[in-house]
Design a protein around this motif. Structure first.
Motif, mmCIF file in Angstrom:
data_model
loop_
_atom_site.group_PDB
_atom_site.id
_atom_site.type_symbol
_atom_site.label_atom_id
_atom_site.label_comp_id
_atom_site.label_asym_id
_atom_site.label_seq_id
_atom_site.Cartn_x
_atom_site.Cartn_y
_atom_site.Cartn_z
ATOM 1 N N SER A 127 1.518 -9.476 1.444
ATOM 2 C CA SER A 127 0.571 -10.107 2.204
ATOM 3 C C SER A 127 -0.690 -8.966 2.355
ATOM 4 O O SER A 127 -1.577 -8.977 2.699
ATOM 5 N N ARG A 128 -0.120 -7.616 1.964
ATOM 6 C CA ARG A 128 -1.200 -6.637 2.039
ATOM 7 C C ARG A 128 -1.935 -6.522 0.986
ATOM 8 O O ARG A 128 -2.870 -5.528 0.960
ATOM 9 N N GLY A 129 -1.812 -7.170 -0.156
ATOM 10 C CA GLY A 129 -2.667 -7.320 -1.175
ATOM 11 C C GLY A 129 -2.654 -6.087 -2.335
ATOM 12 O O GLY A 129 -1.348 -5.761 -2.433
ATOM 13 N N ARG A 130 -3.402 -5.631 -2.797
ATOM 14 C CA ARG A 130 -3.531 -4.940 -3.954
ATOM 15 C C ARG A 130 -2.818 -3.651 -3.935
ATOM 16 O O ARG A 130 -2.147 -3.016 -5.022
ATOM 17 N N GLU A 131 -2.747 -2.933 -2.750
ATOM 18 C CA GLU A 131 -2.220 -1.763 -2.573
ATOM 19 C C GLU A 131 -0.622 -1.355 -2.727
ATOM 20 O O GLU A 131 -0.245 -0.463 -3.235
ATOM 21 N N ILE A 132 0.080 -2.586 -2.782
ATOM 22 C CA ILE A 132 1.454 -2.481 -2.898
ATOM 23 C C ILE A 132 1.969 -2.469 -4.181
ATOM 24 O O ILE A 132 3.104 -1.919 -4.700
ATOM 25 N N TYR A 133 1.020 -2.711 -5.500
ATOM 26 C CA TYR A 133 1.695 -2.870 -6.821
ATOM 27 C C TYR A 133 1.665 -1.427 -7.492
ATOM 28 O O TYR A 133 2.424 -1.557 -8.328
ATOM 29 N N ALA A 134 0.964 -0.557 -6.960
ATOM 30 C CA ALA A 134 1.140 0.654 -7.712
ATOM 31 C C ALA A 134 2.436 1.348 -7.656
ATOM 32 O O ALA A 134 3.199 1.733 -8.689
ATOM 33 N N PRO A 135 3.175 1.503 -6.500
ATOM 34 C CA PRO A 135 4.290 1.827 -6.379
ATOM 35 C C PRO A 135 5.461 0.916 -7.136
ATOM 36 O O PRO A 135 6.357 1.347 -7.654
ATOM 37 N N ILE A 136 5.292 -0.604 -6.996
ATOM 38 C CA ILE A 136 6.388 -1.359 -7.781
ATOM 39 C C ILE A 136 6.024 -1.245 -9.595
ATOM 40 O O ILE A 136 6.998 -1.029 -10.192
ATOM 41 N N ARG A 137 4.852 -0.943 -9.786
ATOM 42 C CA ARG A 137 4.703 -0.809 -11.263
ATOM 43 C C ARG A 137 5.369 0.867 -11.852
ATOM 44 O O ARG A 137 5.949 0.547 -12.747
ATOM 45 N N GLU A 138 5.392 1.759 -10.980
ATOM 46 C CA GLU A 138 5.909 2.854 -11.283
ATOM 47 C C GLU A 138 7.487 2.752 -11.153
ATOM 48 O O GLU A 138 8.201 3.402 -12.272
ATOM 49 N N ALA A 139 7.933 2.017 -10.394
ATOM 50 C CA ALA A 139 9.438 2.086 -10.120
ATOM 51 C C ALA A 139 9.885 1.019 -11.220
ATOM 52 O O ALA A 139 11.196 1.360 -11.939
ATOM 53 N N LEU A 140 9.362 0.151 -11.694
ATOM 54 C CA LEU A 140 9.809 -0.606 -12.860
ATOM 55 C C LEU A 140 9.313 -0.052 -14.468
ATOM 56 O O LEU A 140 9.714 -0.606 -15.303
#
Length: 301
Positions: A127-140
């Motif tokens: 629900s926090r929007g765009r800011e959460i996806y950079a760490p997910i992208r890096e982890a995967l």
């Protein structure tokens, strides 16, 4: 007597003139009955072919077919948790994403201990929007992601008129139901295309099939997921990627009252575990499915 004879002759003439219309109506009725019978037979065949025949044979090798790792969002409850457990039962390592770290750790430990697979947890509040996806992208980034399951979702607190819906709930529906699936697909899809294999399962809802008053924004967001998945299947099927739109109806989750009608009718509203077992068996077979046999019947009504 003359009046009676005249009436009888008139009746015979009317009956004779109506015969052609009766025959035409009989033909129309026969055609309609035959058409409906063929439709019922075809639907019954599809039901058996999709939901029962795959479960009679040997289990497919999902690792060989798609890859070693599966990512499941919304993995701490309901369908998401059950789907993660079912994929682990097939031998896949599981990456679980949700916002509740304590529940994530408990689910991950249970899966690892029960199925002897690797698990990774990622805490993310979609629900926090765009800011959460950079760490997910890096982890995967360097993982062999074979299957992505988009199950995270935001719901109405209860059915209500659209104008009465809090603005925060609307933003949650946009960020969680629509943006999360779109961004997660955008993260994992390039790797799948490079490896020329992979599967993306997006959990929509039976409410996407028809307009749903008092759940307008929710059902519209689920319709987006359905159309998004179907369009992706057309785009990427030729590249070895299987994209499935999963449209469940009622499932007896933890939010359903224990004594409710749904819990008393498991054939109508299966448990998440039973639903996931049936849904996974349709993977690679149907690009758009309810995932469960009785839900397919409900979808035809």
């Amino acid at each position: 007597m003359a009046a009676v004879d005249s009436f009888y002759l008139l009746y015979r003439e009317i009956a004779r003139s109506c015969n052609c219309y009766m025959e035409a109506l009989a033909l129309v009725g026969a055609w309609y009955t035959a058409r409906k019978s063929i439709t019922v037979i075809c639907d019954f065949y599809s039901l058996i072919r999709l939901h029962f025949i795959p479960r009679l044979g040997s289990r497919p090798d999902l690792i060989k077919q798609y890859g070693r790792w599966a990512v499941v969002s919304g993995a701490t409850d309901g369908i998401g948790k059950a789907y993660a457990e079912e994929l682990a039962c097939h031998g896949l390592n599981i990456i679980l994403i949700s916002q509740e770290e304590e529940k994530l750790q408990a689910v991950a430990k249970n899966i690892a201990d029960t199925y002897r697979v690797e698990t990774v947890v990622m805490v993310a509040d979609f629900s926090r929007g765009r800011e959460i996806y950079a760490p997910i992208r890096e982890a995967l980034r360097d993982r062999d992601i074979g299957i992505l399951v988009n199950d995270v979702g935001a719901f109405y607190p209860h059915p209500q008129y659209f104008a009465q819906l809090p603005e925060d709930t609307l933003w949650d529906i946009v960020n969680v139901n629509i943006a999360a699936a779109s961004l997660m697909v955008h993260i994992v899809l390039p790797g799948m295309v490079e490896r020329k294999k992979g599967a993306i399962i997006t959990v929509s809802s039976g409410s996407c099939c028809k307009p749903t008053p008092h759940l307008a924004a929710f059902s519209a967001s689920k319709a987006y997921l359905d159309h998004f998945s179907r369009a992706l299947q057309y785009e990427y099927a030729s590249k070895g990627i299987f994209v499935q739109s999963l449209i469940p109806f009622y499932v007896a989750t933890s939010v359903t009252a224990p004594g409710s009608f749904l819990h008393r009718c498991p054939w109508l509203a299966p448990s998440p575990r039973v639903y996931a077992q049936h849904a996974v068996s349709t993977l690679g077979i149907s690009k758009r499915t309810t995932g469960y046999w009785s839900h397919s019947i409900q979808n035809q009504s």
